[in-house]
Enzyme design. Structure first.
Site, PDB file in Angstrom:
ATOM      1  N   GLY A 226       0.959  -1.203  -0.070  1.00  0.00           N
ATOM      2  CA  GLY A 226      -0.031   0.092  -0.073  1.00  0.00           C
ATOM      3  C   GLY A 226       0.795   1.206   0.102  1.00  0.00           C
ATOM      4  O   GLY A 226       2.036   1.276  -0.841  1.00  0.00           O
ATOM      5  N   SER A 227       0.345   2.212   0.643  1.00  0.00           N
ATOM      6  CA  SER A 227       1.139   3.517   0.492  1.00  0.00           C
ATOM      7  C   SER A 227       2.086   3.746   1.725  1.00  0.00           C
ATOM      8  O   SER A 227       2.173   2.789   2.508  1.00  0.00           O
ATOM      9  CB  SER A 227      -0.126   4.658   0.762  1.00  0.00           C
ATOM     10  OG  SER A 227      -0.737   4.514   2.106  1.00  0.00           O
ATOM     11  N   ASN A 228       3.028   4.826   1.262  1.00  0.00           N
ATOM     12  CA  ASN A 228       4.208   4.644   2.250  1.00  0.00           C
ATOM     13  C   ASN A 228       3.876   5.367   3.649  1.00  0.00           C
ATOM     14  O   ASN A 228       4.355   4.802   4.714  1.00  0.00           O
ATOM     15  CB  ASN A 228       5.098   5.721   1.790  1.00  0.00           C
ATOM     16  CG  ASN A 228       6.109   5.170   0.561  1.00  0.00           C
ATOM     17  OD1 ASN A 228       5.916   4.749  -0.544  1.00  0.00           O
ATOM     18  ND2 ASN A 228       7.309   4.977   0.829  1.00  0.00           N
ATOM     19  N   VAL A 230       1.268   4.689   5.249  1.00  0.00           N
ATOM     20  CA  VAL A 230       0.418   3.393   6.107  1.00  0.00           C
ATOM     21  C   VAL A 230       1.622   2.508   6.478  1.00  0.00           C
ATOM     22  O   VAL A 230       1.687   1.989   7.708  1.00  0.00           O
ATOM     23  CB  VAL A 230      -0.511   2.864   5.424  1.00  0.00           C
ATOM     24  CG1 VAL A 230      -1.261   1.520   6.073  1.00  0.00           C
ATOM     25  CG2 VAL A 230      -2.026   4.071   5.144  1.00  0.00           C
ATOM     26  N   GLY A 231       2.489   2.417   5.369  1.00  0.00           N
ATOM     27  CA  GLY A 231       3.774   1.305   5.412  1.00  0.00           C
ATOM     28  C   GLY A 231       4.713   1.695   6.619  1.00  0.00           C
ATOM     29  O   GLY A 231       4.950   1.041   7.600  1.00  0.00           O
ATOM     30  N   GLU A 248       5.497  -3.674   0.909  1.00  0.00           N
ATOM     31  CA  GLU A 248       5.756  -3.046  -0.574  1.00  0.00           C
ATOM     32  C   GLU A 248       5.023  -1.601  -0.897  1.00  0.00           C
ATOM     33  O   GLU A 248       3.600  -2.004  -0.642  1.00  0.00           O
ATOM     34  CB  GLU A 248       5.489  -4.200  -1.486  1.00  0.00           C
ATOM     35  CG  GLU A 248       6.408  -5.141  -1.540  1.00  0.00           C
ATOM     36  CD  GLU A 248       7.843  -4.826  -1.841  1.00  0.00           C
ATOM     37  OE1 GLU A 248       8.121  -3.911  -2.456  1.00  0.00           O
ATOM     38  OE2 GLU A 248       8.631  -5.590  -1.371  1.00  0.00           O
ATOM     39  N   CYS A 282       1.665   0.011  -8.969  1.00  0.00           N
ATOM     40  CA  CYS A 282       2.704   0.494  -8.251  1.00  0.00           C
ATOM     41  C   CYS A 282       4.234   0.484  -9.060  1.00  0.00           C
ATOM     42  O   CYS A 282       4.977   1.328  -8.798  1.00  0.00           O
ATOM     43  CB  CYS A 282       3.300  -0.400  -6.903  1.00  0.00           C
ATOM     44  SG  CYS A 282       3.190  -2.124  -7.455  1.00  0.00           S
ATOM     45  N   GLN A 329      -9.271   8.919  -5.202  1.00  0.00           N
ATOM     46  CA  GLN A 329      -8.190   8.589  -6.048  1.00  0.00           C
ATOM     47  C   GLN A 329      -8.225   9.948  -7.154  1.00  0.00           C
ATOM     48  O   GLN A 329      -7.228  10.441  -7.483  1.00  0.00           O
ATOM     49  CB  GLN A 329      -8.177   7.033  -6.585  1.00  0.00           C
ATOM     50  CG  GLN A 329      -7.173   6.774  -7.500  1.00  0.00           C
ATOM     51  CD  GLN A 329      -5.782   6.681  -6.433  1.00  0.00           C
ATOM     52  OE1 GLN A 329      -5.920   6.704  -5.285  1.00  0.00           O
ATOM     53  NE2 GLN A 329      -4.664   7.007  -7.202  1.00  0.00           N
TER      54      GLN A 329
HETATM   55  P1  NAP Z   1      -3.407   2.442   1.381  1.00  0.00           P
HETATM   56  O1  NAP Z   1      -4.152   3.541   1.587  1.00  0.00           O
HETATM   57  O2  NAP Z   1      -2.066   2.285   2.087  1.00  0.00           O
HETATM   58  O3  NAP Z   1      -4.078   1.157   1.832  1.00  0.00           O
HETATM   59  C1  NAP Z   1      -3.478  -0.336   1.754  1.00  0.00           C
HETATM   60  C2  NAP Z   1      -4.137  -1.081   2.816  1.00  0.00           C
HETATM   61  O4  NAP Z   1      -3.890  -0.605   3.980  1.00  0.00           O
HETATM   62  C3  NAP Z   1      -5.574  -1.109   2.941  1.00  0.00           C
HETATM   63  O5  NAP Z   1      -6.303  -2.258   2.982  1.00  0.00           O
HETATM   64  C4  NAP Z   1      -6.085   0.021   3.908  1.00  0.00           C
HETATM   65  O6  NAP Z   1      -7.473  -0.210   4.411  1.00  0.00           O
HETATM   66  C5  NAP Z   1      -5.075  -0.234   4.970  1.00  0.00           C
HETATM   67  N1  NAP Z   1      -4.611   0.701   5.912  1.00  0.00           N
HETATM   68  C6  NAP Z   1      -5.018   1.905   5.914  1.00  0.00           C
HETATM   69  N2  NAP Z   1      -4.655   2.601   7.075  1.00  0.00           N
HETATM   70  C7  NAP Z   1      -4.105   1.609   7.731  1.00  0.00           C
HETATM   71  C8  NAP Z   1      -3.628   1.693   9.132  1.00  0.00           C
HETATM   72  N3  NAP Z   1      -3.325   2.904   9.901  1.00  0.00           N
HETATM   73  N4  NAP Z   1      -3.194   0.621   9.674  1.00  0.00           N
HETATM   74  C9  NAP Z   1      -3.140  -0.662   8.702  1.00  0.00           C
HETATM   75  N5  NAP Z   1      -3.774  -0.887   7.587  1.00  0.00           N
HETATM   76  C10 NAP Z   1      -4.345   0.492   7.237  1.00  0.00           C
HETATM   77  O7  NAP Z   1      -3.037   2.048   0.081  1.00  0.00           O
HETATM   78  P2  NAP Z   1      -4.053   2.161  -1.293  1.00  0.00           P
HETATM   79  O8  NAP Z   1      -4.385   3.495  -1.365  1.00  0.00           O
HETATM   80  O9  NAP Z   1      -4.953   1.038  -0.947  1.00  0.00           O
HETATM   81  O10 NAP Z   1      -3.026   1.434  -2.464  1.00  0.00           O
HETATM   82  C11 NAP Z   1      -2.354   2.493  -3.109  1.00  0.00           C
HETATM   83  C12 NAP Z   1      -1.037   2.651  -2.927  1.00  0.00           C
HETATM   84  O11 NAP Z   1      -0.393   1.169  -2.863  1.00  0.00           O
HETATM   85  C13 NAP Z   1       0.131   3.165  -3.476  1.00  0.00           C
HETATM   86  O12 NAP Z   1       1.009   3.956  -3.031  1.00  0.00           O
HETATM   87  C14 NAP Z   1       0.840   2.052  -4.461  1.00  0.00           C
HETATM   88  O13 NAP Z   1       1.891   2.447  -4.725  1.00  0.00           O
HETATM   89  C15 NAP Z   1       0.883   0.926  -3.271  1.00  0.00           C
HETATM   90  N6  NAP Z   1       1.037  -0.282  -3.924  1.00  0.00           N
HETATM   91  C16 NAP Z   1       2.319  -0.834  -4.071  1.00  0.00           C
HETATM   92  C17 NAP Z   1       2.687  -1.943  -4.599  1.00  0.00           C
HETATM   93  C18 NAP Z   1       3.756  -2.755  -4.446  1.00  0.00           C
HETATM   94  O14 NAP Z   1       4.062  -3.974  -4.583  1.00  0.00           O
HETATM   95  N7  NAP Z   1       5.231  -1.885  -4.216  1.00  0.00           N
HETATM   96  C19 NAP Z   1       1.460  -2.586  -5.206  1.00  0.00           C
HETATM   97  C20 NAP Z   1       0.339  -2.119  -5.351  1.00  0.00           C
HETATM   98  C21 NAP Z   1      -0.019  -0.827  -4.822  1.00  0.00           C
HETATM   99  P3  NAP Z   1      -8.605   0.626   3.883  1.00  0.00           P
HETATM  100  O15 NAP Z   1      -8.762   0.201   2.505  1.00  0.00           O
HETATM  101  O16 NAP Z   1      -9.805   0.282   4.703  1.00  0.00           O
HETATM  102  O17 NAP Z   1      -8.256   2.101   4.003  1.00  0.00           O
END
Ligand code: NAP
Ligand code: MG
Length: 481
Positions: A226-228, A230-231, A248, A282, A329
C-alpha cells in the site's frame, strides 16, 4: 443489496460490528453491496481463531497443505469471469486486465502448492566430524495480510498462498474499495474445504481493523502492500513489539528513452506502462527521461498513439482505460495535475476530468502528459498513481541515470536502447528492484522475486522462491550422535 460478512473460523459471520460501508462502482457510482465496518473485537476473535488453528495446520505436510491450494486454484478458475467482473466493477480496470490478473492468481496458487514439496533447508558441514548440521524452516504463526485495491486478486494471493503453504494461518484485511472481490476469493478457499480458521477475512477501516491487526501481540508477521504513509506506521508498530513485517509501497518509475531507441516500441511501452489500469500500478511508468535528439519524434508519435486510447467502463470490450478507482483517487490525481501546472510544467495533453455523459456519473480522467518537467518538481518526485507522465530531457546517459535515481522510490526502472553497454550500465546504475530493458516498467512474473529499493519497500522480496524468507524462520540444527 448484498450485505457481505466477515469470514471467521470457517463461517460467514455477523460478528461484533454495528456499521457497514457501501462499496461503489467508480464508473457509475452504483452501490455494489456493503461490507462490515468491523471492530477491534472482531479482529481479536479472528486472531484467536487463527492462533489456535495454526497448531494443527502446521502439523500437516507441505504436500497436504498444497492439495488445498490446488483445489482453490481450480475453483477460482471455474469462477474466473465472475471474479474478474466483480474486480472491474469495484475498481475499474478493464475486464481483460481483470481476467488476466485472476488467471495470475490461479497460477500463483499452483506455484505455491508445488512449493509444499520442495526443499526448505541446507546441510552445512560441521567442524565436528561426528555431527550433522542442517537448517530447516518453521512457520511464523499468525500472519496479518493487508492489501491495496489496485490488484485485488493477485496481491492477496501472492501473500496468502505462501503464508499458508509454509504452515502459517492468516487474518486477511483487504482494501475497503475491493472487499467484495476479497470476499469471493475467500469463498473459493472455503469451497476447497480449507480447515476452519486457517484463513479469516475481516473488512473495515484501515485505521481500525488494519491497525488493530498490526498491534495484536499474537500476530507474528504483517505483510502489507500500500502507501508509504501507512507502511511506515505499520513498520513502527511491528518493530516496537518485535513482530516481523514486510512492506511493498510506492514507486516513481522512470523509463529512459535513449537516442538509439526503437521509437515504436518505446512509445508502445510508455503508453502501456503509464496508462494501463489508469496508471494505478505501483510499477506504472510516471517519468519519461528522453534524449534531446529524439524527443520531438517520440512526442509526436506518443501523442498520436494516445488518440487511440478509449476511455469508459471497463466492462465494455472496446474500452482500453477505465475510471480511477474512487472519488478520492480522482481528487488526488487532479490535485497533482494542478500542482504540475502551478509549478510551471507544460501541459501537453489531457489534464481534465471527463464530465460529459456517459462519464458524468463516474471518476474518469484523461491520460495526461506534462512536458518541460524539472526533476525537483512535485510531479517528478511524488507518486501520482494515475494516468500522468512527466517528460524530462537529458544529454548524456550519465545524466539520465542520475535523473532516474533522483527520487526517494526505487521500484522499477526501464530503458529503451539497442546498445549493450548502455544496457549493462543501466543494470549497474539503477537504484530499483526491477530492471526492465526494452520492456515497460510494469510487468511481474510470479516465479521471480518482486520488490523495491529505497522507500519502495522494507527491502524484503515477495513471490517466487523469495517468499519463503518472510513467511518462515530458519532453525539451525546440530545433531551429535
Ligand atoms: P493504502 O491507503 O496504504 O491502503 C492499503 C491497505 O492498508 C488497505 O487495506 C487499507 O485499508 C489499509 N490501511 C489503511 N490505513 C491503515 C492503518 N493505519 N493501519 C493498517 N492498515 C491500514 O494504499 P491504497 O490507497 O489502497 O493503495 C495504493 C498504494 O499502494 C500506492 O501507494 C501504491 O504504490 C501501493 N502499491 C504498492 C505495490 C507494491 O508492490 N510496491 C503494489 C500495489 C500498490 P482501507 O482500504 O480500509 O483504507
Ligand atoms: Mg486507501
Amino acid at each position: 443489496m448484498t450485505a457481505y460478512l466477515n469470514y471467521i473460523n470457517g463461517s460467514w459471520q455477523s460478528g461484533q460490528f454495528k456499521k457497514t460501508t457501501d462499496v461503489l462502482n467508480p464508473s457509475n457510482n452504483e452501490v455494489l453491496g456493503n461490507i462490515p465496518y468491523s471492530t477491534k473485537e472482531d479482529v481479536e476473535i479472528a486472531v484467536d481463531v487463527a492462533k489456535e488453528t495454526q497448531r494443527t495446520w502446521r502439523k500437516l505436510s507441505g504436500a497436504e497443505r498444497g492439495q488445498y491450494l490446488y483445489k482453490v486454484a481450480a475453483i477460482i478458475e471455474s469462477r474466473l469471469n465472475e471474479i474478474a467482473e466483480t474486480m472491474t466493477k469495484e475498481m475499474g480496470k478493464t475486464l481483460g486486465e481483470a481476467k488476466g490478473e485472476t488467471n495470475r492468481g490461479v497460477d500463483i496458487l499452483r506455484y505455491y502448492a508445488g512449493e509444499g514439496m520442495r526443499s526448505v533447508g541446507d546441510v552445512i558441514p560441521s567442524t565436528d566430524r561426528d555431527a550433522l548440521m542442517f537448517t530447516t524452516r518453521v512457520p511464523l504463526g499468525v500472519i496479518g495480510v493487508i492489501t491495496p485495491w489496485n490488484f485485488p486478486v493477485a496481491i492477496p494471493i501472492w501473500k496468502i498462498a505462501p503464508a499458508l503453504i509454509y504452515g502459517n494461518t492468516v487474518v486477511f484485511k483487504p482494501a475497503s474499495e475491493t472487499a467484495i472481490t476479497a470476499n469471493k476469493l475467500v469463498e473459493c478457499f472455503h469451497d476447497a474445504g480449507l480447515p476452519k480458521g486457517v484463513l479469516n477475512l475481516i473488512t473495515g477501516s484501515g485505521s481500525i481493523v488494519g491497525n488493530n491487526l498490526v498491534e495484536h501481540e499474537d500476530v507474528a508477521g504483517v505483510t502489507f502492500t500500500g502507501s508509504n504513509t501507512v507502511g511506515k506506521n505499520i513498520a513502527n508498530i511491528a518493530l516496537n513489539r518485535g513482530a516481523k513485517y514486510q512492506l511493498e509501497m510506492g514507486g516513481k518509475n522512470p523509463v529512459i528513452i535513449a537516442h538509439d531507441a526503437d521509437i515504436e516500441k518505446a512509445v508502445e511501452g510508455t503508453i502501456s506502462g503509464a496508462f494501463r489500469s489508469t496508471g494505478q500500478k505501483c510499477t506504472a511508468t510516471s517519468r519519461v527521461i528522453i534524449h534531446k535528439s529524439i524527443k520531438d519524434k517520440f512526442v509526436a508519435k506518443l501523442l498520436n498513439k494516445m488518440e487511440e486510447i478509449k476511455i469508459g467502463s471497463g466492462l465494455e470490450e472496446s474500452i482500453w482505460m477505465g475510471p480511477c478507482a474512487s472519488e478520492n483517487q480522482l481528487n488526488s490525481i487532479m490535485s497533482y495535475i494542478n500542482i504540475g501546472k502551478e509549478e510551471g510544467a507544460k501541459l501537453l495533453k489531457g489534464g481534465n476530468r471527463l464530465t460529459e455523459s456517459p462519464y458524468d456519473q463516474g471518476y474518469f480522467i484523461e491520460p495526461t502528459v506534462f512536458d518541460e518537467v524539472k526533476t525537483h518538481m512535485t510531479i517528478a518526485q511524488e507518486e501520482i498513481f494515475g494516468p500522468v507522465i512527466a517528460l524530462i530531457t537529458y544529454d548524456s546517459l550519465e545524466e539520465a541515470f542520475q535523473l532516474a535515481n533522483d527520487v526517494k522510490f526505487g521500484l522499477s526502472a526501464s530503458i529503451y536502447t539497442e546498445n549493450i553497454s548502455a544496457m549493462l550500465s543501466f543494470i549497474d546504475n539503477m537504484e530499483a528492484g526491477l530492471i526492465r530493458i526494452n520492456a515497460e516498467t510494469a510487468g511481474v512474473e510470479l516465479q521471480a522475486p518482486f520488490g523495491g529499493m529505497k522507500q519502495s519497500s522494507s527491502h524484503s522480496r515477495e513471490q517466487g522462491k523469495a517468499a519463503i524468507e518472510f513467511f518462515t524462520s530458519i532453525k539451525t540444527v546440530f545433531v551429535k550422535g
